[in-house]
Scaffold this motif. Structure first.
Motif, PDB file in Angstrom:
ATOM      1  N   GLU A 134      -2.500  -4.739   5.330  1.00 46.11           N
ATOM      2  CA  GLU A 134      -2.444  -4.023   6.621  1.00 46.11           C
ATOM      3  C   GLU A 134      -2.135  -4.951   7.786  1.00 46.11           C
ATOM      4  O   GLU A 134      -1.446  -4.574   8.736  1.00 46.11           O
ATOM      5  CB  GLU A 134      -3.775  -3.321   6.887  1.00 46.11           C
ATOM      6  N   ILE A 187       0.852  -1.189   0.000  1.00 44.08           N
ATOM      7  CA  ILE A 187       0.000   0.000   0.000  1.00 44.08           C
ATOM      8  C   ILE A 187       0.884   1.235   0.000  1.00 44.08           C
ATOM      9  O   ILE A 187       1.912   1.276   0.686  1.00 44.08           O
ATOM     10  CB  ILE A 187      -0.905   0.029   1.252  1.00 44.08           C
ATOM     11  N   TRP A 228      -6.363  10.466   3.016  1.00 47.83           N
ATOM     12  CA  TRP A 228      -5.773   9.836   1.828  1.00 47.83           C
ATOM     13  C   TRP A 228      -5.320  10.895   0.816  1.00 47.83           C
ATOM     14  O   TRP A 228      -4.249  10.776   0.226  1.00 47.83           O
ATOM     15  CB  TRP A 228      -6.751   8.869   1.174  1.00 47.83           C
ATOM     16  N   MET A 248      -0.870  -0.468  -4.314  1.00 49.41           N
ATOM     17  CA  MET A 248      -2.254  -0.001  -4.188  1.00 49.41           C
ATOM     18  C   MET A 248      -2.241   1.506  -3.946  1.00 49.41           C
ATOM     19  O   MET A 248      -1.606   1.980  -2.995  1.00 49.41           O
ATOM     20  CB  MET A 248      -2.959  -0.701  -3.023  1.00 49.41           C
ATOM     21  N   TYR A 300      -6.345  -5.135   0.552  1.00 50.61           N
ATOM     22  CA  TYR A 300      -5.838  -4.026   1.373  1.00 50.61           C
ATOM     23  C   TYR A 300      -5.750  -4.444   2.846  1.00 50.61           C
ATOM     24  O   TYR A 300      -4.731  -4.200   3.521  1.00 50.61           O
ATOM     25  CB  TYR A 300      -6.785  -2.830   1.217  1.00 50.61           C
TER      26      TYR A 300
END
Length: 513
Positions: free
Chosen positions: A254, A128, A188, A151, A250
């Motif tokens: 994480e 990510i 974000w 990502m 995702y």
């Protein structure tokens, strides 16, 4: 006195005969569409058999050729007019598999004009885009992407649309969700901003640092709906994953599971290819050098099959031409239809037509455009033409009440500055009108999404639109007067006077470095 009565008789009889003849054509239009509609057949051939129509793709050219042959089969003259060139690209198979920590085939697709994977595909660990203190920190991190899939879209906190939350959630729960989403979106955006790269530049920086692919998810805020646009990468594939599968991967990243994906994307570049508009024509008898135009863009994005954007507008105008040829084969004015290329990249086909046929523009009685989904027409604006209320009112009068009763009108209105192809003609002073449709959740579910497919078409609504547009075209063709081009000064959103739109050039060479 007898001569006077005789003259009155012939005048009244002549007027009655004229009105009856007019009503007979209108009745025939309605009967033909209600009893012999070809909409489902046309839609199947275009959306199912040909498919999406991305500018520069083989499917776009196939669609243009199909339309010409379809018109010729109805006895309507038709041609493809070249107006430019585009980057040629052909979508192949896209296959996305998660191979660890467990096996699952993921829902997703390449973005348009995305590079292909190497033969046999590419495998990589997913990471990510992390948070950075600043752009210098981003530059120091960049080497770590080598061999990885990155990502770059935010994790959505829910896959349920707001209307679903509003129906079932408590007020407190819904408010909490909205606040959480707003905070996540701001965070974000800041994360991306601190890379020092814009949304177009970020994928390029990642691929240049050795990433083997870019993963995005552009959720359309509807169940199962993602918007599919174009890639910015030049060497490695950019893929959009469904919200559900993007979220799965995702969360695994994480939690430290280091998921690995295997991706096969078999698109191919096809060089520089010509781009076209398809033009159909029913020649006028009394005033062949004056025109009534029907308008709909032909191209689409290719996440789905372009059924409601703008397959429905396309099949509406094709069916209108078929019906008119059947019941009104010798119009007073020439009736043209334009199926425009590359509307999605900036109204390019229609802008090119306006410039290439500048001598025609003063001779167009009216243009009717349809472009925003499958719903029945719900609104018509006078687009700033002072006399539009008068002539549109006359032309609408014979349309059945069950079709017009739901339409709202704005007169004289303001000229549309963009959004669809009628704006290209408005800028040239042509009385050009958008036949704007009911939503049917267009923005969330079918506008540029993977769900824009045949099954979303509401054919009863489209049939109503065919009858409406056919009667408008007939009445405009028969009108003794040319439409007034007197316009009012447009009013801006702040209530202050502004200026009439000006013609803009088309992009004649698209996607070509």
């Amino acid at each position: 006195m007898k001569r006077h009565y005789a003259l009155c008789y012939f005048l009244i009889f002549g007027l009655f005969s004229f009105v009856k003849a007019q009503n007979t054509v209108v009745d025939k239009i309605i009967k033909e569409e209600k009893e012999n509609s070809q909409l489902e057949k046309i839609a199947h051939e275009l959306m199912d058999e040909i498919g999406p129509r991305l500018v520069g793709s083989p499917k776009m050219k196939q669609a243009h050729d199909w339309a010409v042959e379809k018109y010729k089969g109805w006895g309507i003259a038709a041609r493809n007019e070249k107006w430019g060139e585009w980057r040629g690209w052909d979508r192949g198979i896209t296959h996305i598999d998660m191979v660890s920590p467990w096996v699952k085939t993921l829902a997703g697709t390449q973005l348009a004009w995305s590079p292909a994977t190497p033969k046999g595909g590419v495998k990589g660990e997913v990471i990510i885009l992390p948070e950075f203190a600043d752009s210098l920190a981003f530059q120091k991190w960049l080497p770590s992407v080598k061999g990885k899939l990155v990502m770059i879209s935010m994790l959505q906190p829910t896959g349920r649309p707001d209307y679903n939350w509003k129906e079932f959630a408590t007020e407190e729960s819904f408010d909490k969700l909205k606040k959480e989403r707003e905070e996540m979106t701001k965070a974000w955006d800041l994360r991306v901003q601190k890379t020092g790269k814009g949304r177009r530049d970020l994928p390029l920086a990642l691929e240049n640092a050795g990433a083997v692919g870019i993963l995005t998810s552009y959720w359309s805020q509807g169940f199962g709906a993602n918007k599919i646009f174009s890639a910015y990468t030049k060497k490695v594939p950019t893929l959009d994953l469904s919200l559900e599968d993007y979220g799965l991967v995702y969360r695994l990243v994480e939690s430290g599971e280091k998921p690995t994906l295997n991706i096969v994307a078999e698109s191919k570049e096809t060089g520089v290819v010509p781009t076209f508009n398809t033009i159909g024509e029913i020649k006028g008898t009394e005033k062949p050098d004056e025109y009534v135009m029907l308008s709909a863009h032909f191209d689409s994005w290719d996440g789905g099959t372009g059924a409601t954007d703008n397959g429905t507008g396309t099949i509406t105008m094709m069916e209108v031409m078929r019906v008119l040829k059947a019941v009104y084969p010798n119009p007073k004015r020439t009736i043209l239809v334009g199926h425009w290329g590359s509307e999605e990249q900036g109204l390019n086909g229609s802008r090119a037509f306006v410039k290439d046929h500048a001598d025609m523009m003063p001779k167009i009685q009216a243009l009717f455009n349809q472009d925003n989904g499958t719903g029945r027409v719900a609104s018509i604006s006078g687009q700033g033409f002072v006399q539009a209320y008068d002539y549109l009112g006359r032309w609408l009068r014979p349309v059945p009440d069950d079709i017009t009763k739901g339409i709202t009108y704005t007169f004289p209105g303001n000229p549309g500055g963009g959004g669809s192809d009628y704006a290209s003609f408005l800028a040239a002073g042509v009385p050009a009108f958008s036949l704007s449709s009911l939503s049917w959740s267009y923005g969330n579910y079918t506008w540029h999404t993977n769900l824009d497919t045949y099954d979303k078409i509401v054919f009863d609504d489209v049939r109503n639109n065919v009858i409406l547009a056919a009667i408008l075209a007939y009445e405009a063709s028969e009108d003794d007067k040319m439409t007034s081009r007197e316009v009012r000064v447009p009013v801006g959103r702040n209530g202050e006077p502004t200026t009439w739109p000006t013609p803009r050039d088309a992009t004649r060479r698209g996607g070509i470095d």
